[in-house]
Design an enzyme around this catalytic site. Structure first.
Site, PDB file in Angstrom:
ATOM      1  N   SER A  52       1.032  -0.993  -0.186  1.00 24.15           N
ATOM      2  CA  SER A  52       0.024  -0.369   0.658  1.00 24.15           C
ATOM      3  C   SER A  52       0.571   1.496   0.504  1.00 24.15           C
ATOM      4  CB  SER A  52      -0.982   0.088   1.054  1.00 24.15           C
ATOM      5  OG  SER A  52      -0.149   0.039   2.859  1.00 24.15           O
ATOM      6  N   LYS A  93       1.086   4.670   7.017  1.00 22.41           N
ATOM      7  CA  LYS A  93      -0.188   5.711   5.542  1.00 22.41           C
ATOM      8  C   LYS A  93       0.597   6.695   5.819  1.00 22.41           C
ATOM      9  CE  LYS A  93      -3.112   2.150   4.685  1.00 22.41           C
ATOM     10  NZ  LYS A  93      -2.804   1.168   3.543  1.00 22.41           N
TER      11      LYS A  93
END
Length: 249
Positions: A52, A93
């Site tokens: 990700s 993230k």
């Protein structure tokens, strides 16, 4: 007489060399062990389990993240956080919106916008800022986070229908990723993205990881150099002794 003077000079040089090598080893130990202790106190290691955050941090890479409070987070930071609605496991993230921001995508050039201002994100390497359109307001003391792999990342966009509209509370932040430690081929410091610098609050200041690394490297060099002095000096002494024997003969 000249031979006596030469031996005295050699002995003096040897004693001075031993003192300096001892100092080098002592200073090296302080830098080396101090660097490791400093790093252990400020940084936490994490392994990134998915793609990700690719290409910034590929899956399986080991990162070093500085322990910080959520109030220290700025846009553009790559953070480690734990939130119940996201599975209550450490996740990595990038912060793209903070409390009070309106985050939307995409503009006519496929860029993310924050409060109407387009943000350049070079780490996307030409990819669209999002492959699904969205617009959301970030509540106070919350963060909106995206993965750098915008095609497949499960991030705030995937939770837009939840009560928090995909945001994460500041209290969920555990650390800010400063660099990649392993594998060696990926080692490096994560630079702060300049695209967020012009927004209110700017970007965060780089942590002391570079200084810690240099402390450890310099310490190791001094320890090895100081420890090597003795054997090298003895070898040089034997060679000088052989040269004198040949000269006398």
């Amino acid at each position: 007489m000249s031979g006596t003077v030469r031996r005295t000079s050699d002995d003096h040089g040897s004693r001075l060399g031993n003192v300096l090598s001892g100092i080098a080893v002592a200073v090296g130990c302080v830098l080396f062990l101090g660097g490791f202790a400093w790093g252990a106190m400020l940084y936490l290691p994490y392994t990134v389990p998915t793609d990700s955050m690719s290409p910034t941090v590929p899956a399986g890479d080991r990162v070093l993240a500085e322990r910080i409070d959520g109030s220290e987070v700025r846009r553009g930071d790559v953070v480690v956080f734990e939130e119940k609605i996201w599975g209550n496991v450490p996740m990595v993230k990038r912060v793209v919106g903070v409390g009070g921001d309106t985050v939307a995508c995409c503009d006519a050039e496929d860029r993310l916008t924050v409060n109407g201002e387009p943000v350049e994100e070079p780490y996307l390497r030409g990819e669209k800022a999002s492959y699904t359109d969205f617009s959301t307001e970030v509540a106070k003391d919350k963060l909106f986070l995206l993965g750098d792999e915008r095609r497949t990342s499960v991030d705030s966009r995937s939770h837009l229908q939840d009560a928090g509209q995909g945001t994460v509370p500041l209290s969920a932040v555990r650390a800010r990723v400063e660099g990649i430690a392993w594998p060696a081929g990926h080692w490096g410091i994560l630079e702060r993205p300049a695209g967020f610098a012009e927004l209110p609050g700017g970007i965060s200041v780089q942590g002391p990881l570079k200084l810690i690394v240099w402390s450890v490297v310099a310490g190791a060099a001094l320890i090895l150099g100081g420890a090597a002095y003795g054997p090298v000096a003895k070898l040089a002494g034997r060679r000088r002794g052989k040269d004198r024997s040949v000269a006398v003969a």
